[in-house]
Design an enzyme around this catalytic site. Structure first.
Site, PDB file in Angstrom:
ATOM      1  N   GLU A  45       0.825  -1.221   0.000  1.00 17.51           N
ATOM      2  CA  GLU A  45       0.000   0.000   0.000  1.00 17.51           C
ATOM      3  C   GLU A  45       0.859   1.271   0.000  1.00 17.51           C
ATOM      4  O   GLU A  45       0.660   2.169   0.819  1.00 17.51           O
ATOM      5  CB  GLU A  45      -0.951  -0.017   1.205  1.00 17.51           C
ATOM      6  N   GLU A  82      -5.958  -8.213  -0.239  1.00 20.26           N
ATOM      7  CA  GLU A  82      -6.325  -8.408   1.166  1.00 20.26           C
ATOM      8  C   GLU A  82      -7.809  -8.158   1.326  1.00 20.26           C
ATOM      9  O   GLU A  82      -8.324  -7.159   0.830  1.00 20.26           O
ATOM     10  CB  GLU A  82      -5.588  -7.409   2.085  1.00 20.26           C
TER      11      GLU A  82
END
Ligand SMILES: *[C@@H]1O[C@H](CO)[C@@H](O)[C@H](O)[C@H]1NC(C)=O
Ligand SMILES: *[C@@H]1O[C@H](CO)[C@@H](O)[C@H](O)[C@H]1NC(C)=O
Ligand SMILES: *[C@@H]1O[C@H](CO)[C@@H](O)[C@H](O)[C@H]1NC(C)=O
Ligand SMILES: *[C@@H]1O[C@H](CO)[C@@H](O)[C@H](O)[C@H]1NC(C)=O
Length: 486
Positions: free
Chosen positions: A121, A267
């Site tokens: 991220e 995720e």
């Protein structure tokens, strides 16, 4: 007649058997290792195999983990952590990384690497743009290095991004209005074009739990898959935020001419502690909605069909940063010790059964550290609790969490014990200026579990003294046996 009758009944039976034994398509798990006591990697790999899990996403390329995965045929996404992205801006370093952490495992019986994740991220707004200029060059270098090494056809570099890289307009919050985030839209377009040229997927993390977290106006049921109030967008009904979020991305991709881009959900999951909405019941409800959809290849309204999804996460991680919230240490579908937390059916049929636990886990002795009720000087109590909780995981004590109902002595005991366990039950770690004592009586109460840590002395931390003694004795015996031979 006989034959066709036979075929007529056996085919449906055969098909339904196939369906029964089936495993959710494309399902993987995230295997994070931010834990004070880790299960041996071989134990974890065996657990994955026992449950038929064939895909795993790692947050680094640790060689112990990789060696445990060798020969398993499990598909692996390895990662380059954010703090190594800058180094990968050098093509020479990128080639070195690929040589050390990818092609080294490309042999018969090696590791089945499918993806290399560039950071984790990196474009998260909380990073203040620190990785904005270095991620794309790193991506290019790694994919080019994979191509140059001759493995680029089967191994693809990708950038696991948070869903905050896209959004829909404030005044028109529907999926079809999805666009890449304004400050990085040019960058995301370049990345998507590069991924497309290399046949690589875009990887996105989607967290319905976070939509709910800290937003009391969010419609609760919309976070799950079993019937929230629908939002209608161009005649499409959205009944859950996962679909709406995913399709916002699909729209953002369509807007830049890449609606056919392969998307991986890097995720997705639900934590079980550390917040009022993080509990077993909600996690079970979330997964009981997700699994059947994956098994049936439902996809989303804009992209029906097969979806590759990695659950977050496999195990609880007690030293993960809690900057985003106390729930961060409780994402596991398993506890820290490889025990499943709730029933979960990976065939997508919501049968009330548990995942297979980690086998032969070795624990420290059945001993706890608790508040000593005979202690008379309580003036240092707060300092000692603070000390214990700074160096261990007290997140279960917080508001809405599993141990929030303890009384003051219970709170103290919880803090003392969790620290004592992190310190491998070292007697010196159960003193707290005379406020604590060891006990063999389990102080757990209801849902609040006073844990016993894993005995990781054989694999990781371990008292070095013991190892030195074993080594010395071993060397002595070896010398003894040698001197006798001639
Ligand atoms: C390979 O990966 C490991 C673990 O992530 C890392 O520490 C190491 O620096 C990498 N090797 C190279 C040559 O970059
Ligand atoms: C980002 O900026 C804020 C405000 O200036 C600061 O508090 C925070 O520490 C910064 N975060 C990072 C990762 O640099
Ligand atoms: C990234 O590059 C741009 C353009 O060169 C520059 O303006 C910006 O300050 C850089 N950002 C960081 C965090 O280095
Ligand atoms: C126990 O600790 C929690 C978390 O620090 C706190 O919210 C709670 O009020 C404490 N309970 C008592 C009885 O002190």
């Amino acid at each position: 007649m006989g034959n066709s009758y036979f075929l007529g009944t056996s085919i449906p039976i055969f098909l339904s058997l196939l369906f029964l034994c089936d495993f959710v398509n494309g399902l993987g798990v995230n295997w994070g290792t931010m834990a004070s006591h880790r299960l041996p990697p071989k134990t974890v790999v065996q657990m994955l195999k026992d449950n038929g899990i064939k895909k795993v996403k790692l947050f680094d390329a640790d060689s112990t983990t990789m060696n445990a995965l060798a020969g398993s045929d499990i598909e692996v996404m390895v990662s380059i952590p954010n703090d190594q992205l800058l180094a990968m801006n050098s093509y020479k370093r990128a080639k070195e990384w690929v040589r050390r952490n990818v092609t080294r495992y490309s042999f018969n019986g090696g590791v089945n690497i499918k993806y290399v994740a560039m950071g984790n991220e990196p474009f998260l707004t909380t990073y203040n743009g620190s990785f904005i200029n270095i991620t794309f060059p790193a991506l290019q270098n790694i994919q080019n290095a994979l191509n140059e090494a001759g493995v680029g056809d089967s191994i693809k570099a990708t950038v696991p991004s948070n869903a905050d890289v896209y959004n829909s307009q404030k005044n028109n919050p529907v999926p079809s209005a999805g666009r890449f985030r304004h400050d990085i839209s040019g960058l995301m377009t370049q990345i998507v074009e590069f991924l497309a040229r290399n046949g690589a997927p875009l990887t996105i993390n989607i967290y319905p739990f976070l939509s709910l977290y800290g937003n009391d106006d969010f419609p609760f049921n919309y976070a799950f898959f079993d019937g929230g109030n629908p939002i209608v967008d161009n005649g499409i009904q959205y009944t859950n935020v996962f679909d709406a979020n995913f399709d916002t991305l699909v729209s953002a991709l369509r807007a830049i001419g890449h609606g056919d881009m392969t998307i991986i959900v890097g995720e997705v999951g639900w934590p079980t502690d550390g917040d009022k909405n993080a509990n077993i019941a909600n996690a079970k409800r979330f997964y009981n909605g997700l699994m059947p959809r994956l098994a049936a290849n439902t996809g989303t309204p804009l992209l029906p069909g097969y979806l590759e999804v990695y659950l977050f996460g496999l195990l609880d991680e007690d030293v993960k940063s809690i900057a985003p919230g106390n729930f961060e240490r409780h994402w596991g579908i398993y506890r820290y010790d490889g025990q499943p937390k709730f029933p979960m059916d990976l065939s997508g049929q919501n049968q009330n059964r548990y995942l297979i636990a980690a086998q032969n886990v070795e624990y420290l002795p059945q001993k706890w550290c608790v508040f000593n009720p005979k202690a008379n000087d309580l003036s240092k109590l707060a300092d000692n609790i603070n000390y214990a909780c700074t160096l261990s995981d007290c997140t279960a004590l917080g508001y809405g969490s599993s141990c929030n109902n303890l009384d003051a002595n219970g709170n103290t005991s919880y803090a003392f014990n969790i620290y004592y366990q992190v310190q491998n039950q070292n007697g010196m770690a159960c003193n707290f200026q005379g406020l604590a004592m060891e006990t063999t009586q389990n102080p757990s109460q209801g849902a609040c579990s006073f844990i016993i840590q894993i005995d990781s002395s054989t694999s990781f931390v371990g008292p070095p003294v013991t190892r030195m003694i074993i080594f010395a004795v071993f060397t002595f015996l070896l010398l003894l046996s040698r001197t006798r031979i001639p």
